[in-house]
Scaffold this motif. Sequence first.
Motif, PDB file in Angstrom:
ATOM      1  N   LEU A  68      20.514 -26.087  26.283  1.00 20.82           N
ATOM      2  CA  LEU A  68      21.946 -26.068  25.982  1.00 20.82           C
ATOM      3  C   LEU A  68      22.557 -24.784  26.520  1.00 20.82           C
ATOM      4  O   LEU A  68      22.220 -23.689  26.073  1.00 20.82           O
ATOM      5  CB  LEU A  68      22.182 -26.169  24.475  1.00 20.82           C
ATOM      6  CG  LEU A  68      23.650 -26.174  24.032  1.00 20.82           C
ATOM      7  CD1 LEU A  68      24.373 -27.386  24.589  1.00 20.82           C
ATOM      8  CD2 LEU A  68      23.757 -26.127  22.516  1.00 20.82           C
ATOM      9  N   GLU A 121      16.302 -23.958  25.272  1.00 18.53           N
ATOM     10  CA  GLU A 121      16.940 -23.335  26.433  1.00 18.53           C
ATOM     11  C   GLU A 121      17.666 -24.344  27.326  1.00 18.53           C
ATOM     12  O   GLU A 121      18.054 -24.018  28.447  1.00 18.53           O
ATOM     13  CB  GLU A 121      15.904 -22.576  27.286  1.00 18.53           C
ATOM     14  CG  GLU A 121      15.111 -21.529  26.525  1.00 18.53           C
ATOM     15  CD  GLU A 121      15.935 -20.291  26.188  1.00 18.53           C
ATOM     16  OE1 GLU A 121      16.784 -19.909  26.998  1.00 18.53           O
ATOM     17  OE2 GLU A 121      15.720 -19.726  25.107  1.00 18.53           O
ATOM     18  N   ASN A 140      17.467 -29.271  25.352  1.00 18.21           N
ATOM     19  CA  ASN A 140      17.627 -29.433  25.745  1.00 18.21           C
ATOM     20  C   ASN A 140      16.570 -29.780  26.308  1.00 18.21           C
ATOM     21  O   ASN A 140      15.954 -29.827  25.721  1.00 18.21           O
ATOM     22  CB  ASN A 140      17.142 -28.821  25.812  1.00 18.21           C
ATOM     23  CG  ASN A 140      18.313 -29.521  26.437  1.00 18.21           C
ATOM     24  OD1 ASN A 140      17.984 -29.594  25.970  1.00 18.21           O
ATOM     25  ND2 ASN A 140      18.806 -29.258  26.580  1.00 18.21           N
ATOM     26  N   THR A 181      21.529 -21.050  19.347  1.00 18.76           N
ATOM     27  CA  THR A 181      22.378 -22.221  19.554  1.00 18.76           C
ATOM     28  C   THR A 181      23.799 -21.946  19.088  1.00 18.76           C
ATOM     29  O   THR A 181      24.775 -22.324  19.753  1.00 18.76           O
ATOM     30  CB  THR A 181      21.802 -23.434  18.792  1.00 18.76           C
ATOM     31  OG1 THR A 181      20.485 -23.705  19.271  1.00 18.76           O
ATOM     32  CG2 THR A 181      22.673 -24.665  18.989  1.00 18.76           C
ATOM     33  N   ARG A 182      23.941 -21.271  17.958  1.00 24.85           N
ATOM     34  CA  ARG A 182      25.275 -20.993  17.404  1.00 24.85           C
ATOM     35  C   ARG A 182      26.111 -20.157  18.365  1.00 24.85           C
ATOM     36  O   ARG A 182      27.316 -20.361  18.494  1.00 24.85           O
ATOM     37  CB  ARG A 182      25.128 -20.288  16.056  1.00 24.85           C
ATOM     38  CG  ARG A 182      26.419 -20.277  15.231  1.00 24.85           C
ATOM     39  CD  ARG A 182      26.228 -19.629  13.871  1.00 24.85           C
ATOM     40  NE  ARG A 182      25.292 -20.389  13.061  1.00 24.85           N
ATOM     41  CZ  ARG A 182      24.120 -19.933  12.624  1.00 24.85           C
ATOM     42  NH1 ARG A 182      23.721 -18.712  12.941  1.00 24.85           N
ATOM     43  NH2 ARG A 182      23.341 -20.688  11.876  1.00 24.85           N
ATOM     44  N   ILE A 229      21.304 -24.572  12.124  1.00 22.28           N
ATOM     45  CA  ILE A 229      21.560 -24.199  13.514  1.00 22.28           C
ATOM     46  C   ILE A 229      21.036 -22.789  13.754  1.00 22.28           C
ATOM     47  O   ILE A 229      21.445 -21.849  13.073  1.00 22.28           O
ATOM     48  CB  ILE A 229      23.068 -24.250  13.832  1.00 22.28           C
ATOM     49  CG1 ILE A 229      23.635 -25.643  13.529  1.00 22.28           C
ATOM     50  CG2 ILE A 229      23.317 -23.890  15.295  1.00 22.28           C
ATOM     51  CD1 ILE A 229      25.136 -25.742  13.713  1.00 22.28           C
ATOM     52  N   LEU A 235      17.336 -30.821  20.115  1.00 21.80           N
ATOM     53  CA  LEU A 235      17.882 -29.747  20.947  1.00 21.80           C
ATOM     54  C   LEU A 235      17.111 -28.448  20.799  1.00 21.80           C
ATOM     55  O   LEU A 235      16.789 -27.783  21.789  1.00 21.80           O
ATOM     56  CB  LEU A 235      19.350 -29.514  20.592  1.00 21.80           C
ATOM     57  CG  LEU A 235      20.345 -30.601  21.005  1.00 21.80           C
ATOM     58  CD1 LEU A 235      21.728 -30.272  20.452  1.00 21.80           C
ATOM     59  CD2 LEU A 235      20.404 -30.721  22.514  1.00 21.80           C
ATOM     60  N   GLN A 236      16.840 -28.061  19.566  1.00 22.62           N
ATOM     61  CA  GLN A 236      16.270 -26.734  19.316  1.00 22.62           C
ATOM     62  C   GLN A 236      14.758 -26.701  19.446  1.00 22.62           C
ATOM     63  O   GLN A 236      14.207 -25.726  19.973  1.00 22.62           O
ATOM     64  CB  GLN A 236      16.687 -26.254  17.922  1.00 22.62           C
ATOM     65  CG  GLN A 236      18.189 -26.058  17.798  1.00 22.62           C
ATOM     66  CD  GLN A 236      18.649 -25.642  16.400  1.00 22.62           C
ATOM     67  OE1 GLN A 236      19.800 -25.273  16.192  1.00 22.62           O
ATOM     68  NE2 GLN A 236      17.761 -25.722  15.425  1.00 22.62           N
ATOM     69  N   SER A 259      20.226 -25.752  32.385  1.00 22.71           N
ATOM     70  CA  SER A 259      20.911 -26.058  31.138  1.00 22.71           C
ATOM     71  C   SER A 259      22.106 -26.964  31.370  1.00 22.71           C
ATOM     72  O   SER A 259      22.539 -27.180  32.506  1.00 22.71           O
ATOM     73  CB  SER A 259      21.358 -24.769  30.429  1.00 22.71           C
ATOM     74  OG  SER A 259      22.288 -24.049  31.227  1.00 22.71           O
ATOM     75  N   LYS A 279      26.185 -20.326  21.482  1.00 26.09           N
ATOM     76  CA  LYS A 279      26.634 -21.145  22.609  1.00 26.09           C
ATOM     77  C   LYS A 279      27.743 -22.116  22.217  1.00 26.09           C
ATOM     78  O   LYS A 279      28.280 -22.805  23.079  1.00 26.09           O
ATOM     79  CB  LYS A 279      25.442 -21.917  23.179  1.00 26.09           C
ATOM     80  CG  LYS A 279      24.338 -21.007  23.726  1.00 26.09           C
ATOM     81  CD  LYS A 279      23.116 -21.791  24.142  1.00 26.09           C
ATOM     82  CE  LYS A 279      22.017 -20.866  24.650  1.00 26.09           C
ATOM     83  NZ  LYS A 279      20.780 -21.594  25.006  1.00 26.09           N
ATOM     84  N   LEU A 319      19.603 -31.787  16.048  1.00 25.77           N
ATOM     85  CA  LEU A 319      19.252 -30.371  16.176  1.00 25.77           C
ATOM     86  C   LEU A 319      17.758 -30.200  16.428  1.00 25.77           C
ATOM     87  O   LEU A 319      17.345 -29.309  17.181  1.00 25.77           O
ATOM     88  CB  LEU A 319      19.668 -29.611  14.913  1.00 25.77           C
ATOM     89  CG  LEU A 319      21.166 -29.378  14.743  1.00 25.77           C
ATOM     90  CD1 LEU A 319      21.461 -28.784  13.360  1.00 25.77           C
ATOM     91  CD2 LEU A 319      21.707 -28.453  15.823  1.00 25.77           C
TER      92      LEU A 319
END
Length: 413
Positions: free
Chosen positions: A270, A268, A10, A297-298, A293, A262-263, A234, A300, A259
């Motif tokens: 998402l 932090e 994020n 993340t999973r 993943i 995001l990751q 977030s 969420k 991913l």
Amino acid sequence: MAAATQSTANGSLEHSATADSSASSFKSTASQADPSATPASSSQTTATTAAPPEEEEEEAEWQAPKNGPLKTPIYTPMKSAKPHSLSAQSLTPEQETKFATVLASVSQWQTLPATSLKGAAQAPLQDHERMWLTHECLLRYLRATKWHTPNALKRLQSTISWRREYGADTFTADYISPENETGKQLVLGYDAEARPCLYLNPAKQNTKMSDRQIHHLCYMLDGTIDMMPPGQESACLLINFRGAGNGHVPTVGQARAVLNILQNHSPERLGKALISELPWYVSTFFKLISPFIDPVTREKMKFNEDLRKYIPTQQLWSQYGGGTNGELNFEYDHDSYWPALEKEVQRRRTAFRERWEKGGKRIGEYEEYLRGGKQDSLAEVIRKAEEATEHKVGEGMEGDDDLVAAEVGKLSV
């Protein structure tokens, strides 16, 4: 870092202009191009819209228009929505020390690699990159690396180099516009914790597979970050596969690229991922990408849940999600929505940058202050801490003075 049009954080929901004139990323909101350098689309709009709220005035409760469907973004969450920021939580003494270590290190950065390639040439650190290195940004990377300071520093540098190489701060609204003509991605409304919502509508896919599809997502992620209210860090991601054919499902390669954004480059960012109406081939797709993943993340990701558990019905799009419809009458009209989103994002980026400059262009600045919240600027916090030190010295409380002086040192590296 969000950029002129931010491509990928994020986060990563942050547009033309030079990177050095940027203002915020699955952003951070701090790495973006000069808002005045990127004109919004020239399309004229007659859509029903509400003017953005004045920053200094008390905001009224948001209400949908009564004379037709909404055709523009929503600028404020419901008053019942309260941000929950991890960075607002108290740190342990050990965590305080690690934060101070990271802040001291990044404050010394003068140059960084221009790309992520080994042995890449160095390039000077730009203002928009310094602005991205906020107090909360450093904490996000520390949490993402389980408070391992060398790894946090490595990943912070990696993200800046990656954004330089990827061109994340160079995409323009005009460049991205063709990707969103059908409204396949929308920044629209806020969830119950005041997270801005990014809707993904795979069934509305209108372009052939290309790098620009990933650039589009990065642009929207950075824009989503820009729409965060003070105290929020977030976003809420909503994906609905209703009507999406097999050809609308991204490839595993595209999924891994997203991913990575995001990751690795928007840690932090998402808050929630609400995924609805998955056909069997999409379920299979998620199984294929599951190994990539991370567990955080999973956790969420929520599948086929009632969206009203997470989104106030007043701001939940009525056409989204079978059986979990909200009350919001929204109609996507590209000529109305796209310039309105661009205008509001650039307004916020301009204000964000002006506050950063007013606060002394400090690395480690507070995002709540930069977003117009009640938090003092870092310079003001340091000034008050120094006054407290002088007061304690005057009172002959040298022991306490040493403690206060140490805190000032942590803030002012």
